[in-house]
Write a protein that holds these residues in place. Structure first.
Motif, PDB file in Angstrom:
ATOM      1  N   UNK A   6      -6.282   4.833  -6.551  1.00  0.00           N
ATOM      2  CA  UNK A   6      -5.989   5.854  -5.544  1.00  0.00           C
ATOM      3  C   UNK A   6      -5.875   5.188  -4.180  1.00  0.00           C
ATOM      4  N   UNK A   7      -4.733   5.379  -3.502  1.00  0.00           N
ATOM      5  CA  UNK A   7      -4.455   4.704  -2.233  1.00  0.00           C
ATOM      6  C   UNK A   7      -4.103   5.737  -1.177  1.00  0.00           C
ATOM      7  N   UNK A   8      -4.600   5.504   0.030  1.00  0.00           N
ATOM      8  CA  UNK A   8      -4.177   6.277   1.195  1.00  0.00           C
ATOM      9  C   UNK A   8      -3.254   5.412   2.037  1.00  0.00           C
ATOM     10  N   UNK A   9      -2.078   5.940   2.366  1.00  0.00           N
ATOM     11  CA  UNK A   9      -1.156   5.269   3.279  1.00  0.00           C
ATOM     12  C   UNK A   9      -1.145   6.059   4.576  1.00  0.00           C
ATOM     13  N   UNK A  10      -1.375   5.374   5.686  1.00  0.00           N
ATOM     14  CA  UNK A  10      -1.384   6.011   7.001  1.00  0.00           C
ATOM     15  C   UNK A  10      -0.100   5.621   7.714  1.00  0.00           C
ATOM     16  N   UNK A  11       0.802   6.584   7.886  1.00  0.00           N
ATOM     17  CA  UNK A  11       2.075   6.316   8.541  1.00  0.00           C
ATOM     18  C   UNK A  11       3.246   6.535   7.605  1.00  0.00           C
ATOM     19  N   UNK A  12       4.194   7.379   8.038  1.00  0.00           N
ATOM     20  CA  UNK A  12       5.334   7.735   7.199  1.00  0.00           C
ATOM     21  C   UNK A  12       6.642   7.123   7.642  1.00  0.00           C
ATOM     22  N   UNK A  13       6.583   5.913   8.201  1.00  0.00           N
ATOM     23  CA  UNK A  13       7.801   5.194   8.549  1.00  0.00           C
ATOM     24  C   UNK A  13       8.352   4.437   7.354  1.00  0.00           C
ATOM     25  N   UNK A  14       9.209   3.460   7.627  1.00  0.00           N
ATOM     26  CA  UNK A  14       9.875   2.728   6.548  1.00  0.00           C
ATOM     27  C   UNK A  14       8.864   2.011   5.657  1.00  0.00           C
ATOM     28  N   UNK A  15       7.929   1.278   6.265  1.00  0.00           N
ATOM     29  CA  UNK A  15       6.957   0.538   5.474  1.00  0.00           C
ATOM     30  C   UNK A  15       6.056   1.447   4.663  1.00  0.00           C
ATOM     31  N   UNK A  16       5.572   2.515   5.273  1.00  0.00           N
ATOM     32  CA  UNK A  16       4.687   3.423   4.568  1.00  0.00           C
ATOM     33  C   UNK A  16       5.358   4.110   3.394  1.00  0.00           C
TER      34      UNK A  16
END
Length: 374
Positions: A6-16
């Motif tokens: 289970x992973x949390x990604x912070x940021x919805x840009x290209x990398x995220x």
């Protein structure tokens, strides 16, 4: 066992978004939070070079991605009078049936990536980010700005050059630095001759023309802006025309068409490089949060996309999180540092009006490096 489930990604840009796609394809549960309540996209267009086309194939979005932009093969360097100095052939790294390079609007790219991430089952929340985090040997406890909570095996800070996650890890040790330059961008109907990346270079100015679609292209130019002055939004078109006044050829023909202040995208250049491992425990930075650079080599987004794919590779298996993230750093640090340093160097040479600067040689060296597998 040290599986990452289970992973949390912070940021919805290209990398995220690329990290969300890559991790979902590995079967990892993904939550992504984006501070913006509306998913607006800043900027005009973006150059995606051959290494990025290759990685889009690995992400499984290549066909949709190719339909969203304009595929092209070569990069041409011109002098300020519009005379061709060099033509650099593209490399078809994704395979012989796919193009070498792509130009795509940022909005179109965002739509491809966000729709792919959601189709694959990533859970995305807008208007929310991390309020605080605490981690132990087994996971990371998160409290979000909306009051909700969660626990994750890994947290990925993909929240840009002003990253809140980086501040949580490193305090004020790393802060963005203004380089002395800014970039100007403006859209035009695509000219028939712009079926490649056209870069105009000289000591008295620079500009580029990039195809984005059958009927769309954009112009970019970098300029020396000492002390990072405020630009009057009601004069942006006039100011952009002034910055490219010494350039002829097609750029000179297009100059007088820059008339709409609201369509000029102006951005001061800021850089940042985390010169040590980009993770503490189970929290890691990718993209601009770790290595924001200038657009001179057209690889800023490319490095973020590569980060996302390498991270998804390395979280597999039962090794400890420290070993996994250490392998990630071994694969990413030197490559990203090279791009960051060379991009800044190119800007410094422009500002110095260095007649001996070999821009063509730098581009060829960069293309050789990025063609190598990640």
């Amino acid at each position: 066992m040290h599986e990452v489930k289970k992973v949390l990604i912070v940021g919805g840009g290209i990398g995220g978004l690329c990290a969300a796609i890559a991790l979902r394809r590995e079967g990892v549960q993904v939550d992504l939070v984006e501070l913006k309540s509306e998913w607006t996209v800043y900027g005009v267009g973006i150059i995606q070079q051959s290494n990025v086309v290759r990685e889009m194939a690995r992400l499984g979005v290549l066909d949709t991605y190719l339909k969203a932009g304009y595929a092209f093969e070569d990069v041409c360097i011109y002098n300020l009078q519009g005379n061709q100095l060099a033509r650099i052939p593209g490399q078809r790294l994704a395979g012989p049936d796919y193009p070498a390079n792509m130009g795509v609007s940022r909005l179109a790219l965002h739509q491809v990536l966000s729709e792919s991430a959601m189709d694959l089952g990533a859970h995305i929340r807008l208007g929310t980010t991390v309020e605080r985090l605490e981690q132990d040997a087994a996971g990371v406890d998160i409290e979000f700005t909306d009051g909700s909570k969660g626990r994750y095996d890994l947290v990925v800070g993909a929240d840009g050059i002003y990253s809140k996650i980086r501040q949580m890890l490193f305090g004020d040790q790393y802060t963005p630095r203004f380089t002395g330059q800014a970039v100007w961008r403006y859209n035009f109907p695509r000219h028939p001759s712009i079926d490649h990346l056209a870069s105009y270079q000289g000591v008295d100015g620079n500009a580029g023309l990039v195809p984005l679609g059958e009927n769309l292209m954009y112009m970019f130019s970098t300029s020396h802006e000492p002390d990072n002055p405020w630009m009057d939004p009601n004069k942006l078109a006039e100011l952009m025309r002034d910055r490219i006044k010494n350039i002829g050829g097609l750029v000179g023909e297009l100059r007088d068409q820059i008339t709409d202040n609201s369509q000029v995208v102006y951005k001061p250049m800021e850089v940042l490089f985390v010169n040590e491992p980009w993770f503490h425990g189970r929290v890691i930075l990718i993209g601009d949060a770790a290595h924001a650079t200038t657009p001179h080599l057209g690889q800023g987004a490319g490095m973020a996309i590569e980060d996302a794919i390498v991270l998804s590779d390395e979280v597999r298996g039962a090794d400890s999180i420290e070993i996994k993230l250490g392998r990630f750093m071994q694969r990413r640090f030197d490559r990203c540092k090279y791009i960051a340093e060379q991009s800044v160097l190119a800007g410094e040479k422009e500002m110095a009006h260095d007649h001996a600067f070999d821009r063509v040689g730098m581009v060829k060296e960069m293309l050789k490096l990025t063609a190598q597998p990640i």
